[in-house]
Design a protein around this motif. Structure first.
Motif, short mmCIF file in Angstrom:
data_model
loop_
_atom_site.label_atom_id
_atom_site.label_comp_id
_atom_site.label_asym_id
_atom_site.label_seq_id
_atom_site.Cartn_x
_atom_site.Cartn_y
_atom_site.Cartn_z
N LEU A 95 -76.69 -16.61 21.76
CA LEU A 95 -76.64 -16.82 20.31
C LEU A 95 -77.42 -18.08 19.92
O LEU A 95 -78.13 -18.09 18.90
CB LEU A 95 -75.20 -16.93 19.84
CG LEU A 95 -74.38 -15.63 19.84
CD1 LEU A 95 -72.91 -15.92 19.53
CD2 LEU A 95 -74.95 -14.65 18.82
N ALA A 137 -76.78 -14.75 8.38
CA ALA A 137 -77.64 -13.97 9.26
C ALA A 137 -76.80 -12.96 10.00
O ALA A 137 -75.58 -13.10 10.13
CB ALA A 137 -78.36 -14.89 10.25
N PHE A 164 -84.75 -19.58 13.39
CA PHE A 164 -84.77 -20.60 12.36
C PHE A 164 -85.67 -21.81 12.68
O PHE A 164 -86.14 -22.47 11.76
CB PHE A 164 -83.34 -21.08 12.07
CG PHE A 164 -82.52 -20.08 11.31
CD1 PHE A 164 -82.45 -20.13 9.93
CD2 PHE A 164 -81.83 -19.08 11.98
CE1 PHE A 164 -81.69 -19.21 9.21
CE2 PHE A 164 -81.07 -18.15 11.28
CZ PHE A 164 -81.01 -18.20 9.89
N ARG A 214 -80.74 -10.61 18.85
CA ARG A 214 -81.58 -11.39 17.96
C ARG A 214 -80.77 -11.75 16.72
O ARG A 214 -79.78 -11.08 16.38
CB ARG A 214 -82.84 -10.63 17.58
CG ARG A 214 -82.60 -9.42 16.68
CD ARG A 214 -83.92 -8.74 16.32
NE ARG A 214 -83.70 -7.63 15.39
CZ ARG A 214 -84.68 -6.87 14.91
NH1 ARG A 214 -85.95 -7.07 15.30
NH2 ARG A 214 -84.41 -5.89 14.05
N ILE A 215 -81.20 -12.81 16.06
CA ILE A 215 -80.58 -13.25 14.81
C ILE A 215 -81.55 -12.94 13.68
O ILE A 215 -82.73 -13.31 13.75
CB ILE A 215 -80.27 -14.75 14.84
CG1 ILE A 215 -79.29 -15.08 15.98
CG2 ILE A 215 -79.73 -15.22 13.51
CD1 ILE A 215 -77.89 -14.58 15.76
N VAL A 233 -76.20 -10.68 13.57
CA VAL A 233 -76.48 -10.60 15.01
C VAL A 233 -76.73 -9.14 15.35
O VAL A 233 -75.91 -8.27 15.03
CB VAL A 233 -75.29 -11.14 15.83
CG1 VAL A 233 -75.61 -11.09 17.32
CG2 VAL A 233 -74.94 -12.56 15.40
N SER A 283 -80.78 -17.99 17.66
CA SER A 283 -80.79 -18.72 16.39
C SER A 283 -81.97 -19.69 16.31
O SER A 283 -82.61 -19.83 15.26
CB SER A 283 -79.47 -19.48 16.22
OG SER A 283 -78.38 -18.59 16.17
N ILE A 293 -73.77 -22.60 14.31
CA ILE A 293 -73.56 -21.16 14.15
C ILE A 293 -72.06 -20.95 13.97
O ILE A 293 -71.27 -21.32 14.84
CB ILE A 293 -74.06 -20.38 15.38
CG1 ILE A 293 -75.49 -20.77 15.74
CG2 ILE A 293 -73.97 -18.88 15.15
CD1 ILE A 293 -75.94 -20.31 17.12
N LEU A 351 -78.12 -27.88 14.83
CA LEU A 351 -77.94 -26.46 14.58
C LEU A 351 -76.46 -26.09 14.69
O LEU A 351 -75.77 -26.53 15.61
CB LEU A 351 -78.74 -25.64 15.59
CG LEU A 351 -78.51 -24.13 15.64
CD1 LEU A 351 -79.03 -23.47 14.37
CD2 LEU A 351 -79.16 -23.52 16.88
N LYS A 404 -82.21 -13.41 9.68
CA LYS A 404 -81.84 -14.10 8.45
C LYS A 404 -81.75 -13.09 7.30
O LYS A 404 -82.65 -12.29 7.10
CB LYS A 404 -82.87 -15.19 8.13
CG LYS A 404 -82.60 -15.94 6.84
CD LYS A 404 -83.70 -16.98 6.60
CE LYS A 404 -83.51 -17.66 5.26
NZ LYS A 404 -84.60 -18.65 5.00
N VAL A 422 -75.61 -19.74 9.69
CA VAL A 422 -76.48 -20.58 10.52
C VAL A 422 -76.98 -21.73 9.66
O VAL A 422 -77.56 -21.52 8.58
CB VAL A 422 -77.68 -19.78 11.08
CG1 VAL A 422 -78.56 -20.68 11.93
CG2 VAL A 422 -77.19 -18.59 11.89
#
Length: 201
Positions: free
Chosen positions: A94, A178, A102, A191-192, A180, A98, A144, A142, A194, A169
């Motif tokens: 994760l 976002a 981002f 993948r994340i 997952v 992220s 999450i 960062l 947005k 995020v």
């Protein structure tokens, strides 16, 4: 015998001996020193060959074969991405996903830092009473978080997002909801994505 006949026989014998000697010399010379054969052999040895020996792959063909083998062994990208429950994903994956979504320029720095540390993780992981979590990566500012404000529920419903896949995020100067997603249903390939920016503390 008369002298004239004697001389004639002697002359014939001399011619026979001379011819025999010449024939013997020619035969001996061709046996000991086959000049034509030597020259032909040398020409064959020195003549360049443009064909590769049997069983040897030309350099160009070998490179192509190696490239084809590398392409075949390279993992294929997932055919489908579907929302997945964030709570069942590996925290490390994760974090990486992220950063890729981002702040991709910082991914190399994170991976380098992770390879240099032993005995602890590069992020802090805390759990919520509902089974959710909060991940904080101090080195990249960062965060999450699965805890979502009630004020965002209308937006989540409007975009038809799967509630369990949505995370908040936050990075420097930005906060966003976002989702997952797992590739082909495999949670080791996530993948994340947005979805929308929000205001968050």
């Amino acid at each position: 015998l008369k002298p004239v006949r004697l001389r004639h026989l002697q002359a014939q014998c001399a011619r026979v001996r001379r011819r025999a000697c010449e024939a013997g010399s020619a035969a001996m010379g061709s046996t000991l020193c086959p000049m034509d054969a030597t020259q032909t052999s040398k020409e064959q040895e020195l003549r360049p060959s443009h064909e590769a020996p049997a069983g040897v792959v030309p350099a160009g063909g070998d490179a192509q074969a190696q490239a084809a083998q590398a392409a075949a062994s390279r993992p294929q990208p997932p055919a489908n991405w579907e929302p997945t429950d964030a709570r069942g994903c590996d925290p490390e994956l994760l974090v990486i996903a992220s950063i890729q979504a981002f702040c991709p320029a910082a991914l190399r720095r994170y991976l380098q830092r992770r390879s240099q540390v032993t005995g602890f993780q590069c992020f802090d992981y805390t759990t919520h009473p509902d089974g959710g979590f909060r991940i904080n990566v101090p080195s990249h500012a960062l965060t999450i978080d699965t805890e979502l404000s009630d004020t965002w529920q209308a937006q989540i419903t409007e975009k038809s997002l799967s509630q369990s896949s949505v995370v908040l995020v936050k990075v420097i100067g930005q906060a966003a909801l976002a989702t997952v997603e797992a590739g082909d249903g495999d949670k080791t390939k996530i993948r994340i994505v947005k979805q929308l920016e929000v205001e968050a503390d």
